[in-house]
Structure formats: structure tokens, C-alpha cells
Design a protein around this motif. Sequence first.
Motif, PDB file in Angstrom:
ATOM      1  N   ALA A 202       0.773  -1.031  -0.086  1.00 17.45           N
ATOM      2  CA  ALA A 202       0.054  -0.069  -0.024  1.00 17.45           C
ATOM      3  C   ALA A 202       0.846   1.245   0.185  1.00 17.45           C
ATOM      4  O   ALA A 202       1.288   1.593   1.033  1.00 17.45           O
ATOM      5  N   TRP A 203       0.883   1.792  -1.205  1.00 22.36           N
ATOM      6  CA  TRP A 203       1.945   2.944  -1.219  1.00 22.36           C
ATOM      7  C   TRP A 203       1.458   4.136  -0.479  1.00 22.36           C
ATOM      8  O   TRP A 203       2.319   4.879  -0.037  1.00 22.36           O
ATOM      9  N   ASN A 204       0.166   4.464  -0.640  1.00 15.51           N
ATOM     10  CA  ASN A 204      -0.126   5.648   0.387  1.00 15.51           C
ATOM     11  C   ASN A 204      -0.045   5.355   1.940  1.00 15.51           C
ATOM     12  O   ASN A 204       0.041   6.416   2.475  1.00 15.51           O
TER      13      ASN A 204
ATOM     14  N   CYS B 200       5.009   2.944  -6.677  1.00 12.76           N
ATOM     15  CA  CYS B 200       4.055   3.915  -7.503  1.00 12.76           C
ATOM     16  C   CYS B 200       4.639   4.993  -8.356  1.00 12.76           C
ATOM     17  O   CYS B 200       5.229   5.921  -7.526  1.00 12.76           O
TER      18      CYS B 200
ATOM     19  N   LEU C 285      -3.031   4.713 -11.759  1.00 13.45           N
ATOM     20  CA  LEU C 285      -4.244   4.814 -11.008  1.00 13.45           C
ATOM     21  C   LEU C 285      -4.153   6.271 -10.140  1.00 13.45           C
ATOM     22  O   LEU C 285      -5.050   7.113 -10.134  1.00 13.45           O
ATOM     23  N   GLU C 286      -2.887   6.689  -9.984  1.00 18.03           N
ATOM     24  CA  GLU C 286      -2.810   8.050  -9.227  1.00 18.03           C
ATOM     25  C   GLU C 286      -2.646   9.080 -10.147  1.00 18.03           C
ATOM     26  O   GLU C 286      -3.358  10.222  -9.879  1.00 18.03           O
TER      27      GLU C 286
ATOM     28  N   ASN D 195      -7.299   3.373  -6.731  1.00 18.33           N
ATOM     29  CA  ASN D 195      -6.460   3.024  -5.690  1.00 18.33           C
ATOM     30  C   ASN D 195      -7.015   1.938  -4.527  1.00 18.33           C
ATOM     31  O   ASN D 195      -7.812   2.609  -3.939  1.00 18.33           O
ATOM     32  N   PRO D 196      -6.832   0.588  -4.648  1.00 21.07           N
ATOM     33  CA  PRO D 196      -7.498  -0.103  -3.667  1.00 21.07           C
ATOM     34  C   PRO D 196      -7.318   0.161  -2.072  1.00 21.07           C
ATOM     35  O   PRO D 196      -8.054  -0.246  -1.372  1.00 21.07           O
ATOM     36  N   TYR D 197      -6.153   0.881  -2.300  1.00 19.21           N
ATOM     37  CA  TYR D 197      -5.763   0.944  -0.694  1.00 19.21           C
ATOM     38  C   TYR D 197      -6.302   2.422  -0.248  1.00 19.21           C
ATOM     39  O   TYR D 197      -6.002   2.690   1.143  1.00 19.21           O
ATOM     40  N   GLN D 198      -6.896   3.137  -1.061  1.00 19.10           N
ATOM     41  CA  GLN D 198      -7.651   4.332  -0.649  1.00 19.10           C
ATOM     42  C   GLN D 198      -8.556   4.054   0.458  1.00 19.10           C
ATOM     43  O   GLN D 198      -8.930   4.794   1.436  1.00 19.10           O
TER      44      GLN D 198
END
Lengths: 332, 146
Positions: free
Chosen positions: A195-197, A236, B91-92, B109-112
Amino acid sequence: MPAPYLTAPISSDPRSALSLAAQAPTFTTSQASSWWSSLPYPLTLFLNTESQEKWTSYENLFLACLRTGDFPTAYTCLEALIARFGKTNDHILALQGLYQEATAQNMGELEEVMKAYDEVLKEDPTIFSVRKRRAALLRSVGKAAEAIADLTVLVDASPTDAEAWAELADLYLSQGGIEQAVYCLEEVLLVMPNAWNMHARLGEVVYMSAQKMEGGDQMKALAESMRRFCRSIELCDGYLRGYYGLRVTTGTLLDALQGAKKGQTTASDPLAGDLAPPSIATVKKLNELATAKLAEIARRGTAGEKGWDGYSEAELKAAKDLIDRDTQRIER
Amino acid sequence: MAAIATAINVLGVLFLSHAVYSAYEHSLLPSASTPPPLSHSLLPNSLDPKITLPLDITLETLFSVLLLCAGMVLSSADLKPIQWRVWAGTLEASQEAREVKEVGVGGGNPYQALEERVGFWDVRGVGKATRGWMDGGGDKKGKGRA
């Protein structure tokens, strides 16, 4: 089903929720007034209007109506969902709780909602959706410590629930417990390592903790923050948030390293798994790379080139401000 | 690119059908059934049609097959990214990748979800803020992602 109903109206931009809520009444009436749904039971088996999109749309419209305050339409959507999935379905229980929280007028009614949650959990303590709603309600009324306790029990029972760990990290951060927040975010990354975020988020939180430290510890924390941002960029391409963080951390780290050259050196203990702080040359190169990339993204994003239009205006403006701020410093 | 690929496909089909029909027509002529002077056929005697086709029909068949192969490759869909970072980057960076086309397809983004956390949504706080924004005039530039 038209695609706009498939995204949940949870984001910080209220306009999507407004547009969804405006379309909700027409959607519900269109679903209800089909002549074939009034046929007797055996014949309705042949006419299938079910689809995944239908129920996702109902839920998203429900959330949008709660957000904008259109409670009658929200209730219609909720009734349709209950009719389909039953009152005791885990997810539907959570949605019912959401509705009651939203329509509660005063603290007394909220207490009743809390009691209702407790009753459900007494019967079946494993309904995680209701546990989450209970923690969210505690947080919403301001009882942060109890919310933290609740969430701690939750993650104890289900340590792979990344959402719960992320919420716990956010709660700790809002209460000032930065170290605990860092621990929770690391748990999130254990469950979801790509999870890059979340790597960027951890970098931000560690940077916040570094600003409170001094000397060798600060250098270590700054170095870790920089590495987190580097990892998020590795995961990313062209990640604006990652490059922004890299720029900020490398800037601070350069100042700290140049200051430390005259003063003490940091003790890095290889046995404890610490990495040595990065060399000044590496940090300088990363700084230049981050600046160049930020400038490129800002330029292409504002030009609105195809494939670069996903950045929000606020992000691009922040990136441009960061670059301009530092060029001003150099010019002086 | 799509137009060129379609044109190549159409030409290939035309040439192939022309070659096949010419071969059929040629086989009906009496002169075609005279066996070739030295018949080294790889086929066993019962399966050998013993017909000589002119060279240009053979060449036309091969040419049409080549055209069709080229046309099919050119008209196929774009390759999707297989590197994680390239996929994440699209995606970004692109608005198109964020749209949800069907349930489970697209969606950005699936991790959003880890940052939005629907399970813990503060409906009272967000609702109050939204209604305040609507009462305050609304439709100014909203903060956050569009």
C-alpha cells in the motif's frame, strides 16, 4: 446501472455526494414502479432484476442521502436493502446503526443507539461491523479514550483487519500518541505491504515525530521517514505525495547532516537492526530528483495532459508552492 | 491505427477468398488433373489430390495469410501494465482509471479504503460539515480529490 452510482460518496469532496443524493429519488421510484414486481410470487422468479450494481447503488445512494440530510429517501433505500438482505445481516445492522446515528437529535438518542449496539454485541460478539460502528460513535461524540479501548479489543480479536489498525493510528494521532500511531501504521503495512499511500502516511507521521526529537534520534527518524517515502515512490510511479514528502524530508535531512558534520556523529547500532544514516551525496541526489519530478508533475498536471489529469488542484498547487518556496530561498 | 489494421484485415480476407476460389476454379479445369512429371508427393497415394496449382495462387494464399496475421496483431487491444509501479502510477495520475465501470472493475487505488475507512464513517460530523457547506453557498471549489 449507470456507473456514477458505484463509487461511495465518502471522499472529502461533497459535490459527488450532492449529485448522488439528487439522483436518489428517481432511482428508488424507478426500481419500485415496475409492473412486473406486482406479479404473484411464482412468476417473479422468471423476471430477474438483480445485479451487483443494483445493491451497491442502493448503498451508495443511502450514504449520500445521509450525508446531505435527505433522511426520507435514505430510509427508502434502507428499507429496500432490509427487504432484500434481512434485518439481522451483519452489514445491514451497521447500515441501520448509521441511519439511527444520523437521525439522532440529541445525546439521549445517541445513548439509545449505543445501547442498541451493546445489545446486538451481547447476543453475538463477533459482528465486527457493529463493533466498528460502536467505536466510530464513541469517537464521534468525543470519547476518544473509550474508542481507543474498543478498537484495541477489535484489533486484538482480528489482527489482520488493516482498516481497524488504520483507524486506531488516526485516533492515536488525534490524541497526540505519535509512537503508538507509528506502531499501528506499521501493523497496517504488515497486513498490506504494497500500500503505497500507507507508506507515505507512515513517512509523514515519522516526520512529525522527528520534529519533536533532537540530535541522533532526530537524524534516525528523518532517515526513516525519507526511506518510507522512497518506498512509496518505488511502489507507485509518479506519486505526487511521495515526491513531496521526499523533497521535504531530504531538505530537512540535508540541514541536519550538514549541522552534524561539525557536531557529533550518530551512533547506529547494526546489531539492533538500525541502518546507518544516508550519506550527504545520496540525500542531495534524492533532493534534486524529487524537485525535478515535482516540477514535471506540476507542469503536466496543470496542463491537463492525457494520463496526468488525476491529480487534484490542491495537490498540484501545494507542489508548486513547495518548489517556488525553495527557489525563492536560493535566489535570496 | 485501428483504421489501418481494419483495412489490412479486409484486404487479407479478400485476397484469401480470391485465392481459395481461384484454386477451386482451377481444379475444375481438365488440364489441372494431369499429374506432374515427377510426382514426389509427401502424401500417401490415397490422400494425394494430384492437382497442380499455379504458383501465383499459392503465393496469393501465403500473402493473404501474412496480411491477416499482421492485421490481427495490430488490431488487438493495448497491453495492460504488468509492473506494479506502472499500474499504481496510472491509478494515481489518470482520472479515467479511477472510474468504477462495474462492481469489482476499476475503482482506482484499492488502498484508498484504508484512508477513507467506510466502516468507521463519522456520519454525524461529515453530515454536519456537508450541510454547512451546502448552506454556505455550496459549489465553490471543494477541497480534496474531485
